[in-house]
Write a protein that holds these residues in place. Structure first.
Motif, PDB file in Angstrom:
ATOM      1  N   GLU A 265       0.598  -1.119   0.249  1.00  0.00           N
ATOM      2  CA  GLU A 265      -0.197  -0.065   0.182  1.00  0.00           C
ATOM      3  C   GLU A 265       0.945   0.939   0.000  1.00  0.00           C
ATOM      4  OE1 GLU A 265      -3.700   2.010   2.315  1.00  0.00           O
ATOM      5  OE2 GLU A 265      -2.238   0.370   3.530  1.00  0.00           O
ATOM      6  N   ILE A 266       0.524   1.842  -0.892  1.00  0.00           N
ATOM      7  CA  ILE A 266       1.512   4.089  -0.801  1.00  0.00           C
ATOM      8  C   ILE A 266       0.728   4.207   0.471  1.00  0.00           C
ATOM      9  CG2 ILE A 266       2.294   5.187  -2.367  1.00  0.00           C
ATOM     10  CD1 ILE A 266       2.711   3.207  -4.605  1.00  0.00           C
ATOM     11  N   ILE A 267       0.995   5.013   1.365  1.00  0.00           N
ATOM     12  CA  ILE A 267       0.997   6.395   1.420  1.00  0.00           C
ATOM     13  C   ILE A 267       1.565   7.488   1.256  1.00  0.00           C
ATOM     14  CG2 ILE A 267       0.345   7.256   4.012  1.00  0.00           C
ATOM     15  CD1 ILE A 267       1.004   3.325   3.098  1.00  0.00           C
ATOM     16  N   PRO A 268       0.925   8.523   0.711  1.00  0.00           N
ATOM     17  CA  PRO A 268       1.480   9.768   0.360  1.00  0.00           C
ATOM     18  C   PRO A 268       1.479  10.436   1.465  1.00  0.00           C
ATOM     19  CG  PRO A 268      -0.970   9.481  -0.621  1.00  0.00           C
ATOM     20  CD  PRO A 268      -0.737   8.111   0.540  1.00  0.00           C
ATOM     21  N   GLU A 269       2.495  11.297   1.147  1.00  0.00           N
ATOM     22  CA  GLU A 269       2.424  12.651   2.221  1.00  0.00           C
ATOM     23  C   GLU A 269       3.134  13.935   1.291  1.00  0.00           C
ATOM     24  OE1 GLU A 269       5.999  14.481   5.900  1.00  0.00           O
ATOM     25  OE2 GLU A 269       6.151  12.659   5.188  1.00  0.00           O
ATOM     26  N   ILE A 270       1.570  14.822   1.689  1.00  0.00           N
ATOM     27  CA  ILE A 270       2.241  15.831   1.274  1.00  0.00           C
ATOM     28  C   ILE A 270       2.374  17.035   2.491  1.00  0.00           C
ATOM     29  CG2 ILE A 270       1.191  18.197   0.131  1.00  0.00           C
ATOM     30  CD1 ILE A 270       1.326  15.321  -1.495  1.00  0.00           C
ATOM     31  N   ASP A 271       3.413  17.103   2.573  1.00  0.00           N
ATOM     32  CA  ASP A 271       3.794  17.503   3.782  1.00  0.00           C
ATOM     33  C   ASP A 271       3.378  19.042   4.260  1.00  0.00           C
ATOM     34  OD1 ASP A 271       5.491  17.680   6.668  1.00  0.00           O
ATOM     35  OD2 ASP A 271       7.275  17.420   5.949  1.00  0.00           O
ATOM     36  N   SER A 326      -4.975   4.378  -0.711  1.00  0.00           N
ATOM     37  CA  SER A 326      -4.342   3.728   0.281  1.00  0.00           C
ATOM     38  C   SER A 326      -6.026   4.671   1.846  1.00  0.00           C
ATOM     39  CB  SER A 326      -3.541   4.525   1.327  1.00  0.00           C
ATOM     40  OG  SER A 326      -3.848   6.248   0.774  1.00  0.00           O
ATOM     41  N   LYS A 327      -5.636   3.119   2.765  1.00  0.00           N
ATOM     42  CA  LYS A 327      -6.292   4.097   3.868  1.00  0.00           C
ATOM     43  C   LYS A 327      -6.130   5.152   4.518  1.00  0.00           C
ATOM     44  CE  LYS A 327      -7.724   1.551   8.210  1.00  0.00           C
ATOM     45  NZ  LYS A 327      -7.249   0.392   9.496  1.00  0.00           N
ATOM     46  N   TYR A 328      -4.852   5.552   4.590  1.00  0.00           N
ATOM     47  CA  TYR A 328      -4.041   7.251   5.746  1.00  0.00           C
ATOM     48  C   TYR A 328      -3.536   7.507   4.126  1.00  0.00           C
ATOM     49  CZ  TYR A 328      -4.397   3.653   9.387  1.00  0.00           C
ATOM     50  OH  TYR A 328      -4.216   2.808  10.149  1.00  0.00           O
ATOM     51  N   ILE A 329      -3.336   9.115   4.729  1.00  0.00           N
ATOM     52  CA  ILE A 329      -3.019  10.151   3.965  1.00  0.00           C
ATOM     53  C   ILE A 329      -2.255  10.460   4.916  1.00  0.00           C
ATOM     54  CG2 ILE A 329      -2.747  12.260   2.815  1.00  0.00           C
ATOM     55  CD1 ILE A 329      -4.715  12.011   1.771  1.00  0.00           C
ATOM     56  N   HIS A 330      -0.856  11.175   4.812  1.00  0.00           N
ATOM     57  CA  HIS A 330       0.441  11.384   5.968  1.00  0.00           C
ATOM     58  C   HIS A 330       0.351  13.297   5.628  1.00  0.00           C
ATOM     59  CE1 HIS A 330       3.636  11.919   8.378  1.00  0.00           C
ATOM     60  NE2 HIS A 330       3.238  10.631   8.496  1.00  0.00           N
ATOM     61  N   LEU A 381      -5.735  10.124   8.771  1.00  0.00           N
ATOM     62  CA  LEU A 381      -4.324  11.478   9.474  1.00  0.00           C
ATOM     63  C   LEU A 381      -3.241  10.303   9.685  1.00  0.00           C
ATOM     64  CD1 LEU A 381      -4.612  14.705   9.544  1.00  0.00           C
ATOM     65  CD2 LEU A 381      -3.162  13.482  11.177  1.00  0.00           C
ATOM     66  N   ILE A 382      -2.431  10.781   9.168  1.00  0.00           N
ATOM     67  CA  ILE A 382      -1.026  11.086   9.826  1.00  0.00           C
ATOM     68  C   ILE A 382      -0.183  11.763  10.088  1.00  0.00           C
ATOM     69  CG2 ILE A 382       0.704   9.220  10.145  1.00  0.00           C
ATOM     70  CD1 ILE A 382      -0.523   7.127   8.232  1.00  0.00           C
ATOM     71  N   GLY A 383       0.079  11.821  11.246  1.00  0.00           N
ATOM     72  CA  GLY A 383       1.142  12.759  11.320  1.00  0.00           C
ATOM     73  C   GLY A 383       2.762  12.223  12.431  1.00  0.00           C
ATOM     74  N   TRP A 384       3.456  13.121  12.125  1.00  0.00           N
ATOM     75  CA  TRP A 384       4.895  13.035  13.030  1.00  0.00           C
ATOM     76  C   TRP A 384       4.400  13.046  13.945  1.00  0.00           C
ATOM     77  CZ3 TRP A 384       7.946  10.359  10.539  1.00  0.00           C
ATOM     78  CH2 TRP A 384       8.122  10.202   9.034  1.00  0.00           C
ATOM     79  N   ASP A 385       5.390  13.207  14.780  1.00  0.00           N
ATOM     80  CA  ASP A 385       4.890  13.416  16.964  1.00  0.00           C
ATOM     81  C   ASP A 385       4.318  14.710  17.059  1.00  0.00           C
ATOM     82  OD1 ASP A 385       7.502  14.193  17.120  1.00  0.00           O
ATOM     83  OD2 ASP A 385       7.799  11.551  17.177  1.00  0.00           O
ATOM     84  N   GLU A 386       5.128  15.730  16.268  1.00  0.00           N
ATOM     85  CA  GLU A 386       4.974  17.114  16.872  1.00  0.00           C
ATOM     86  C   GLU A 386       3.017  17.181  16.395  1.00  0.00           C
ATOM     87  OE1 GLU A 386       8.544  17.518  14.573  1.00  0.00           O
ATOM     88  OE2 GLU A 386       7.085  16.007  14.325  1.00  0.00           O
ATOM     89  N   ILE A 387       2.653  16.504  16.202  1.00  0.00           N
ATOM     90  CA  ILE A 387       1.253  16.529  16.403  1.00  0.00           C
ATOM     91  C   ILE A 387       0.386  16.541  17.680  1.00  0.00           C
ATOM     92  CG2 ILE A 387       0.573  16.105  14.015  1.00  0.00           C
ATOM     93  CD1 ILE A 387      -0.628  13.395  14.688  1.00  0.00           C
TER      94      ILE A 387
END
Length: 534
Positions: A265-271, A326-330, A381-387
């Motif tokens: 599964e490919i999870i895209p990240e648009i930061d 994908s189920k997730y977007i980063h 939603l996935i986020g780096w731990d700063e969330i």
């Protein structure tokens, strides 16, 4: 004979000298849950037939076995039979090899696919040859992954890797049973995904003059050609030679489909909201001040206090959601220079209206609002731990990377947030390697970090992260990734034994990496001073 092959033979010979009584083990990576060796061998060849009973669950597994014929009729010798077993868990498989037949029992398509990857691993280098036979040992394997998230992250913004290479990259991930590809598509240095609504993002934002990272790579290339920037990623624009590249939406659809057929599964990240200079240079109105400048530590983020920002973000993620099933977007949301939001009338009005007490809560407002938009499109939603800073919604998934914030995983688990472990100490493969790097990765425990048994249930798994500031070429990328990636596969599948056993398996895996034409780093040879025959 190549230097790598000579080193591999020396390493194996040295091990045999220093370990009397050694018997060869099956080099299956990652390590299956249980293996029982039986008598005899099964010979895979062009005469082997597949019996799959017309079940679509087996489709991607059958497709992977390109050299075999399909036959719907059971009862023949020299055959591979797929069966369904509803009692098996997701991604699990039961594999039995006898001299006349292979039987694979699964409950889903991924279980079937991973069973085929195990067959290919048993075949070793022969799996990468055409018109060949595979002599497979008779055995029984019961196997299932411990973690549902077994990921690899690749940053294509700092340095670009074209779509043809990413197909090979996917092949290599699937061979070692990784099931997630986290694709970091945008950052300050380049915008790599075509967005129809905003063509300037790739027309301009995908290309740059050489920056300080490129210059550092070119300096290193004077003594190591792996640091050379590939000429294929240069283009003359308005008379200037520019570096970059991007993926069209059609290329992305094709890669997503290809990865899906390989169990990934490919999870895209648009930061967002930080790391957005590739966009803000084209649209400076996205920032709080309407200009693009370097702040204290990081570049100006987009402003979460303007409705035009959300309109822009939602337009982008609407297209992203349509490209990726994908189920997730980063969302990213890391390393944001929030000081740029202070003393801004729109932000002061937002804080008053939403009763926000701090600038951290302003970022939290942005993340939570974007999460609601993701949810409206059926995404998580996935986020780096700063969330975590400023408060996090209970439904967001956290990607832990900041080892200097050791309480973050526990804080997230206490709130009921699912966690993907990517701590820099173990998982940042852009860090230079030494004699201890492989063992360091092998010691990674995604369920550690002071989590109690109840909190450990929120750990989905982990992933290796590859940031490419100083990784400009495919050769350098592979050198940094392999063989550490093999250690990570063992960790995330979850049945690893001990590092000594893993090291013995690596003696056989180097030949497989050679067969895949991977530019790996050979592990440091030990013992020459202590065991010098002269």
């Amino acid at each position: 004979m190549s230097i790598k092959k000579i080193n591999a033979l020396l390493g194996l010979a040295l091990f045999l000298i220093t370990k009397p009584g050694f018997t060869q083990e099956l080099s299956i990576l990652p390590q299956p849950e249980s293996v029982k060796i039986l008598q005899g061998k099964f010979v895979f060849s062009g005469n082997t037939v597949i019996v799959d009973h017309k079940d679509s669950v087996f489709a991607i597994a059958v497709k992977e076995l390109k050299l075999l014929k399909k036959n719907r009729t059971a009862g023949l010798s020299n055959q591979l039979v797929f069966t369904r077993d509803a009692s098996l868990k997701p991604e699990a498989y039961r594999l039995k090899i006898s001299p006349k037949q292979i039987t694979i029992a699964v409950n889903d398509k991924l279980g079937a696919f991973w069973a085929v990857q195990t067959l290919k691993q048993l075949a070793g280098t022969n799996a990468f040859k055409t018109k060949n036979t595979w002599a497979l040992p008779a055995l029984e394997i019961n196997d299932q992954p411990k973690f549902s998230w077994r990921g690899v992250h690749l940053d294509v913004s700092r340095h670009f890797f074209d779509i043809a290479y990413l197909h090979r990259f996917i092949d290599r991930l699937s061979f070692y049973k990784f099931n997630k590809f986290h694709w970091h598509l945008t950052d300050d240095q380049g915008w790599r995904i075509e967005i129809k609504k905003y063509p300037e993002l790739t027309k301009v934002g995908a290309w740059r003059k050489l920056n300080n990272q490129d210059s550092a790579c070119l300096k290193l290339a004077e003594t190591n050609p792996d640091y050379k920037l590939p000429e294929k990623h240069f283009k003359v624009i308005n008379g200037e030679k520019m570096y970059g590249g991007f993926y069209t939406q059609q290329e992305i659809r094709e890669l997503v489909a290809y990865a899906g057929a390989k169990g990934i599964e490919i999870i895209p990240e648009i930061d967002m909201p930080g790391h957005m200079q590739a966009a803000t240079r084209q649209f400076p109105w996205l920032t709080s001040t309407g200009s693009v400048q370097k702040e204290k530590n990081f570049t100006d983020p987009i402003c979460p206090c303007k409705e035009t920002t959300f309109e822009f973000a939602e337009n982008i993620f609407k297209e992203v959601a349509q490209l990726f099933p994908s189920k997730y977007i980063h969302l990213g949301a890391d390393e944001v220079e929030k000081s740029g939001w202070k003393n801004i009338p729109e932000c002061e009005a937002l804080m008053k209206r939403e009763n926000l007490k701090s600038i951290d809560e302003v970022q939290s407002y942005f993340v939570k609002r974007m999460e609601k938009y993701f949810n409206s499109m059926g995404k998580k939603l996935i986020g780096w731990d700063e969330i975590l800073d400023g408060g996090v919604s209970p439904t967001a998934t956290l990607m832990y990377w900041r080892t200097w914030v050791p309480t973050a995983p526990k804080h997230a688990a206490e709130k009921g947030n699912y966690i993907i472990m990517t701590p820099g100490e173990f998982c940042y493969f852009d860090a230079q390697q030494d004699a201890h790097s492989l063992q360091k990765v092998y010691g990674f425990n995604p369920r550690g970090f002071n989590l109690n048994e109840q909190e450990q249930q929120y750990v989905l798994g982990g992933q290796a992260n590859l940031w490419t500031e100083y990784i400009p070429s495919e050769q350098r990328l592979e050198y940094m990734l392999f063989p550490r990636l093999l250690a990570m596969s063992d960790v995330l599948w979850g049945h690893q034994q001990n590092f000594e056993t893993f090291s013995r398996k690596m003696d056989q895996q180097f030949a497989v990496l050679d067969a895949m034409h991977i530019n790996y780093r050979f592990t440091d040879l030990k013992g020459f001073a202590e065991n010098n025959v002269f």
